[in-house]
Write an enzyme that holds these catalytic residues in place. Structure first.
Site, mmCIF file in Angstrom:
data_model
loop_
_atom_site.group_PDB
_atom_site.id
_atom_site.type_symbol
_atom_site.label_atom_id
_atom_site.label_comp_id
_atom_site.label_asym_id
_atom_site.label_seq_id
_atom_site.Cartn_x
_atom_site.Cartn_y
_atom_site.Cartn_z
ATOM 1 N N LEU A 1 5.796 -4.078 2.492
ATOM 2 C CA LEU A 1 5.134 -3.862 4.057
ATOM 3 C C LEU A 1 3.857 -3.478 3.948
ATOM 4 O O LEU A 1 3.429 -2.797 3.085
ATOM 5 C CB LEU A 1 6.353 -2.913 4.608
ATOM 6 N N LYS B 1 -4.548 2.460 -6.091
ATOM 7 C CA LYS B 1 -3.630 3.013 -6.694
ATOM 8 C C LYS B 1 -3.045 1.930 -7.645
ATOM 9 O O LYS B 1 -2.916 2.198 -8.871
ATOM 10 C CB LYS B 1 -2.665 3.578 -5.875
ATOM 11 N N CYS C 1 -2.297 1.878 -1.408
ATOM 12 C CA CYS C 1 -1.551 0.934 -2.359
ATOM 13 C C CYS C 1 -2.442 -0.146 -3.116
ATOM 14 O O CYS C 1 -2.525 0.406 -4.486
ATOM 15 C CB CYS C 1 -0.864 -0.275 -1.465
#
Ligand code: UGA
Length: 438
Positions: free
Chosen positions: A151, A261, A258
């Site tokens: 998502l 990282k 996201c």
């Protein structure tokens, strides 16, 4: 199925609500008492379209608690969706997952399936299974399943309810059967594989998208040098279905919780195993440079920002979210402040979060007009629709000098030219006026 979800961040809460929407009975557990209180009053602690409506619609099938024993002891399935933040060396910090695993081991009194939804390095599911099994208080059977999510913030509910695939990494037939029961009403194709491959799918997918972005950003940089137009280039590339037209919008680099990282974590994992992922190394490097591209462009006009009034439009890492993690605003605003600039910032939803980092150093505006009035320069960091729809002539009317440095290509160069702006964007020609300098 009776499902418990550990962690009520973006992934946990959205997953919980979507599972409830599709008929499961869900208990969300979070250590943060304030958050649980808020959730119980029907308010979502995060800004995400459709989330509160679905929380309300499914209120009879979903509850929020602090007590993990209450949440885990009788669950058929426990989904771990806690954070895996980045450590200083780029590796993923698994402290929170380990804590939840210990709590599960201490509390479950019946057989259950433990699902790891958080993004975790390859091999983590095996370690967590071992950890739980070694610490079980009661004689029960557990299966650990890798079930990564795909998502994106701002479209999280749709991305879950209408996902392109459900990836399930299992080591037993029972685990596969239980997972298919949990998702039985979703009508989405499955990819069933082993746990390590499922863990890798998540990183490989995110890092591929990040690679695509760094690639298009580099092509945009070259377009600027040789006089080509990145938008036409992206269009021409994207019509080839082997390439695809998504994630080809050049800009000031990717941010969020996201991609930055996950690129570093996969690079770290490869290094740890004596392998260098050259493509991901380049992806990270290109992105770091791209993030400060606007300041470099602005320095052509001003040696220093000292004493200048600088308008900032957009603080969040992308539109549709109040999340600031790895947002370009957080890289650029400190540079401007250090130089002595006076900052007027506008964002439709990100200001409250930004105030937590800069309560006094930045002035916050309640409208775009207010932010740009008497400004010497304006930076655009997020492509909010309010910015794209803004009457472009107003920049000339309200700013001291209409110098716009746009990191998201919000306007057509021709329109900027007609509106008398000095307009710089990404991968496109600058307005004629730029040549005159100011
Ligand atoms: C990303 C992935 O898109 C999801 O599939 C994944 O599940 C999620 O990470 C995760 O691992 O949890 P997200 O970080 O919410 O989702 O946001 P994206 O929409 O992917 O955007 C990431 C960054 O790329 C943003 O900074 C955005 O501005 C930038 N971007 C995106 C571009 O610069 N150009 C584009 O064409 C698309």
């Amino acid at each position: 199925m009776k499902v418990s979800v550990a962690g009520t961040g973006y992934v946990g809460l959205v997953t919980a609500v979507c599972l409830a929407e599709n008929g499961n009975t869900v208990t969300c557990v979070d250590i943060n008492e304030e958050k649980v209180k808020l959730l119980n009053s029907g308010v979502s602690p995060i800004y995400e379209p459709q989330l509160e409506e679905l929380m309300w619609k499914n209120r009879d099938r979903i509850r929020y608690v602090n007590d993990y024993q209450e949440a885990y002891s009788h669950a058929d399935v426990i989904i771990i969706a806690v954070g895996t933040p980045e450590r200083k060396d780029g590796s993923a910090n698994l402290q929170y997952i380990n804590e939840v695993a210990q709590q599960i081991a201490k509390t479950i009194i019946r057989d259950c399936v433990v699902v790891i939804k958080s993004t975790v390095p390859v091999g983590t599911n095996d370690k967590i299974e071992k950890l739980i099994k070694e610490n079980l208080k009661y004689e029960v059977e557990i299966d650990v399943v890798s079930n990564p999510e795909f998502l994106a913030q701002g479209s999280a509910i749709r991305d879950t309810l209408e996902a392109t695939r459900i990836v399930i990494g299992v080591e037993s037939e029972n685990a596969e059967k239980v997972m298919k029961e949990v998702y039985k009403n979703f009508n989405i194709p499955y990819v069933v594989t082993d746990r390590k491959s499922a863990e890798m799918i998540k990183y490989a997918a995110n890092d591929f998208l990040a690679l695509k972005l760094s690639y298009i950003n580099e092509i945009a940089n070259l377009c600027e040098i040789v006089g080509a137009n990145i938008e036409d280039v992206s269009k021409g590339m994207g019509m080839d279905s082997r390439i695809g037209d998504k994630f080809l919008n050049a800009g000031i680099g990717y941010g969020g919780s996201c991609f930055p990282k996950d690129t570093k974590a996969l690079h770290w994992l490869a290094n740890y195993n004596d392998y260098e992922l050259k493509t991901i190394k380049a992806t990270i490097e290109v992105n770091e440079n791209q993030k400060i591209k606007l300041i470099k462009k602005a320095r052509k006009y001003f040696d220093s920002f000292n004493g200048l009034t600088v308008a900032i439009l957009g603080l969040t890492f992308k539109p549709g979210t109040d999340d600031l993690r790895e947002a370009p605003s957080l890289t650029n605003i400190p540079i401007l402040l250090e130089d002595g600039a006076k900052i007027n910032a506008w964002d439709p939803v990100g200001i409250e979060n930004f105030k937590k980092v800069y309560p006094n150093e930045v002035s916050y505006s309640s409208s775009i007009e207010e932010a740009i009035t008497n400004a010497d320069i304006c930076f655009i960091f997020t492509e909010w629709s309010e910015i794209k729809d803004f009457e472009i002539e107003k920049y000339s009317k309200l700013m001291k000098k209409p110098l716009i440095i746009d990191g998201r290509n919000c306007y057509r160069v021709k329109d900027a030219e007609n509106a008398g702006l000095i307009y710089e964007s990404i991968g496109r020609k600058t307005t004629e006026k730029e040549l005159l300098k100011i």
